[in-house]
Design a protein around this motif. Structure first.
Motif: not given
Length: 69
Positions: A26-29, A31-46
């Motif tokens: 998530l941190k990499i996503a 920092e890399g300005n990848m909002p869609h990837v970050a959102q998916g990772l947020q769901r997985q984390l939750a």
């Protein structure tokens, strides 16, 4: 009884390890300005955090606010 405790401990350790990996991703996503990837990772984390009944850590909350903002 001892084996049952060991199984639950190893399962929880595995979940915690997966959470650490997802947090790094998530941190990499973010920092890399990848909002869609970050959102998916947020769901997985939750989902992972729900499995161990933990609350999101402050670092994750900070990263999530960066993605949302």
């Amino acid at each position: 009884m001892l084996a049952e405790h060991h199984d639950s401990t190893s399962t929880e350790d595995g979940l915690r390890r997966q959470i650490q990996i997802k947090q790094s991703q998530l941190k990499i996503a973010v920092e890399g300005n990848m909002p869609h990837v970050a959102q998916g990772l947020q769901r997985q984390l939750a989902q992972l955090q729900a499995q161990i009944g933990s609350q999101p850590e402050s670092d994750v909350e900070t990263l999530m606010s960066l993605v949302d903002g």
